[in-house]
Design an enzyme around this catalytic site. Structure first.
Site, short mmCIF file in Angstrom:
data_model
loop_
_atom_site.label_atom_id
_atom_site.label_comp_id
_atom_site.label_asym_id
_atom_site.label_seq_id
_atom_site.Cartn_x
_atom_site.Cartn_y
_atom_site.Cartn_z
N SER A 9 0.83 -1.20 0.00
CA SER A 9 0.00 0.00 0.00
C SER A 9 0.86 1.25 0.00
O SER A 9 1.70 1.44 0.88
CB SER A 9 -0.91 0.02 1.22
OG SER A 9 -1.54 1.27 1.34
N HIS A 32 -0.87 -1.07 -4.34
CA HIS A 32 -2.23 -0.78 -3.88
C HIS A 32 -2.33 0.71 -3.61
O HIS A 32 -1.61 1.24 -2.78
CB HIS A 32 -2.50 -1.59 -2.60
CG HIS A 32 -3.91 -1.52 -2.12
ND1 HIS A 32 -4.90 -2.32 -2.61
CD2 HIS A 32 -4.49 -0.75 -1.16
CE1 HIS A 32 -6.04 -2.06 -1.99
NE2 HIS A 32 -5.81 -1.11 -1.10
N ASP A 34 -4.54 3.68 -2.33
CA ASP A 34 -5.71 4.03 -1.54
C ASP A 34 -6.17 5.44 -1.90
O ASP A 34 -5.43 6.41 -1.73
CB ASP A 34 -5.37 3.97 -0.05
CG ASP A 34 -5.13 2.55 0.42
OD1 ASP A 34 -6.06 1.75 0.35
OD2 ASP A 34 -3.98 2.25 0.84
N MET A 36 -8.92 8.16 -0.89
CA MET A 36 -9.87 8.47 0.18
C MET A 36 -10.34 9.92 0.06
O MET A 36 -9.54 10.81 -0.23
CB MET A 36 -9.21 8.24 1.54
CG MET A 36 -8.79 6.79 1.75
SD MET A 36 -8.10 6.45 3.38
CE MET A 36 -6.43 7.07 3.18
N HIS A 65 -7.91 1.23 -4.79
CA HIS A 65 -8.95 0.94 -3.80
C HIS A 65 -9.64 2.26 -3.50
O HIS A 65 -9.10 3.13 -2.81
CB HIS A 65 -8.31 0.35 -2.54
CG HIS A 65 -9.27 0.11 -1.43
ND1 HIS A 65 -8.85 -0.10 -0.13
CD2 HIS A 65 -10.63 0.03 -1.40
CE1 HIS A 65 -9.92 -0.29 0.64
NE2 HIS A 65 -11.01 -0.20 -0.11
N MET A 67 -11.98 4.40 -1.69
CA MET A 67 -12.75 4.59 -0.47
C MET A 67 -13.42 5.95 -0.57
O MET A 67 -13.08 6.90 0.15
CB MET A 67 -11.83 4.47 0.76
CG MET A 67 -11.34 3.06 0.99
SD MET A 67 -10.11 2.97 2.32
CE MET A 67 -8.61 3.27 1.37
N MET A 136 -12.10 -6.10 3.74
CA MET A 136 -11.31 -5.27 4.65
C MET A 136 -11.14 -5.99 5.98
O MET A 136 -12.12 -6.44 6.58
CB MET A 136 -11.99 -3.92 4.86
CG MET A 136 -12.03 -3.02 3.63
SD MET A 136 -10.37 -2.57 3.05
CE MET A 136 -9.72 -1.70 4.48
N ASP A 174 -7.09 -6.59 3.13
CA ASP A 174 -6.39 -5.33 3.31
C ASP A 174 -6.58 -4.86 4.75
O ASP A 174 -7.70 -4.63 5.19
CB ASP A 174 -6.97 -4.30 2.33
CG ASP A 174 -6.36 -2.91 2.48
OD1 ASP A 174 -5.40 -2.76 3.27
OD2 ASP A 174 -6.84 -1.98 1.81
#
Length: 221
Positions: A9, A32, A34, A36, A65, A67, A136, A174
């Site tokens: 990540s 990965h 993220d 957000m 990913h 979010m 998750m 994750d």
């Protein structure tokens, strides 16, 4: 032994030196990323312009990913950016089947993510529309949290459904992944592992990736 994918990540990387941080993990299967929005989760990270630039310079594929709220609206742009895989949250999508098909049509693999408290069963009928399920193993939003063992039963149920379907759907976990917890997740059926601090917090990220890959292999069923 079943293949084990390690996706470090970038949330745990040095944000001032992202290009060099990507090259530290070039032996991984993917990075990965993220995303957000400070709405779906109480944290703010990378947005589309930065992800587009990472896609241009990364030596390995990008696994996003998302979010974020309103996934149906925003997720397709990440597929358009050329990312290998785009995962959206089930809790943030109004029409997950339509969205998964749209991501695939734009050239990305489609994944659906579930918070620790969200059941996997409502989404098993759409396995044929997916390339990956992300379970998750911590509450999304922040790195460095401890692995939640209560998610293991859900991982087992998802693995059983995937195996019964005969489809090639990856099962990603994750949150809180270390050399110790990766074994438990692998035994439950996961085959793609997101690790942040366990990789970027190591003196030698490449060696950490190799150790995690060895620990995360599970026997063929």
């Amino acid at each position: 032994m079943a293949h084990c994918c390690i996706n470090p990540s970038i949330l745990s990387a040095d944000f001032a030196n992202l290009q060099s941080e990507l090259h530290k993990i070039r032996t991984a299967d993917a990075v990965h990323v993220d995303v957000m929005d400070n709405h779906f989760v109480p944290n703010l990270s990378l947005g589309l312009p930065v992800v587009q630039r990472l896609q241009e310079v990364s030596p390995i594929p990008l696994d996003a990913h998302l979010m974020i709220e309103h996934a149906d609206r925003w997720a397709p742009a990440y597929a358009d950016a050329g990312l290998a895989s785009v995962t959206f949250h089930a809790e943030a999508s109004i029409a997950p089947v339509k969205l998964a098909r749209e991501l695939r049509a734009r050239g990305a693999k489609a994944g659906i993510a579930l918070r620790p408290g969200s059941a996997v069963e409502p989404f098993l009928d759409m396995l044929g529309e997916l390339d990956m399920i992300l379970i998750m193993t911590v509450e999304p939003g922040f790195g460095g949290q401890e692995f939640l063992d209560l998610t293991l039963a859900k991982i087992r149920r998802a693995r059983a459904a995937i195996d019964a379907s005969g489809l090639d759907v990856k099962l990603q976990v994750d949150g809180g992944i270390t050399e110790k917890t990766i074994q438990r997740a692998a035994e439950a059926g996961a085959d793609v592992f997101v690790a942040g601090s366990a990789v970027y917090g190591a003196d030698d990220p490449a060696e950490a990736i190799a150790r995690l890959r060895a620990a995360g292999r599970r026997p063929e069923q």
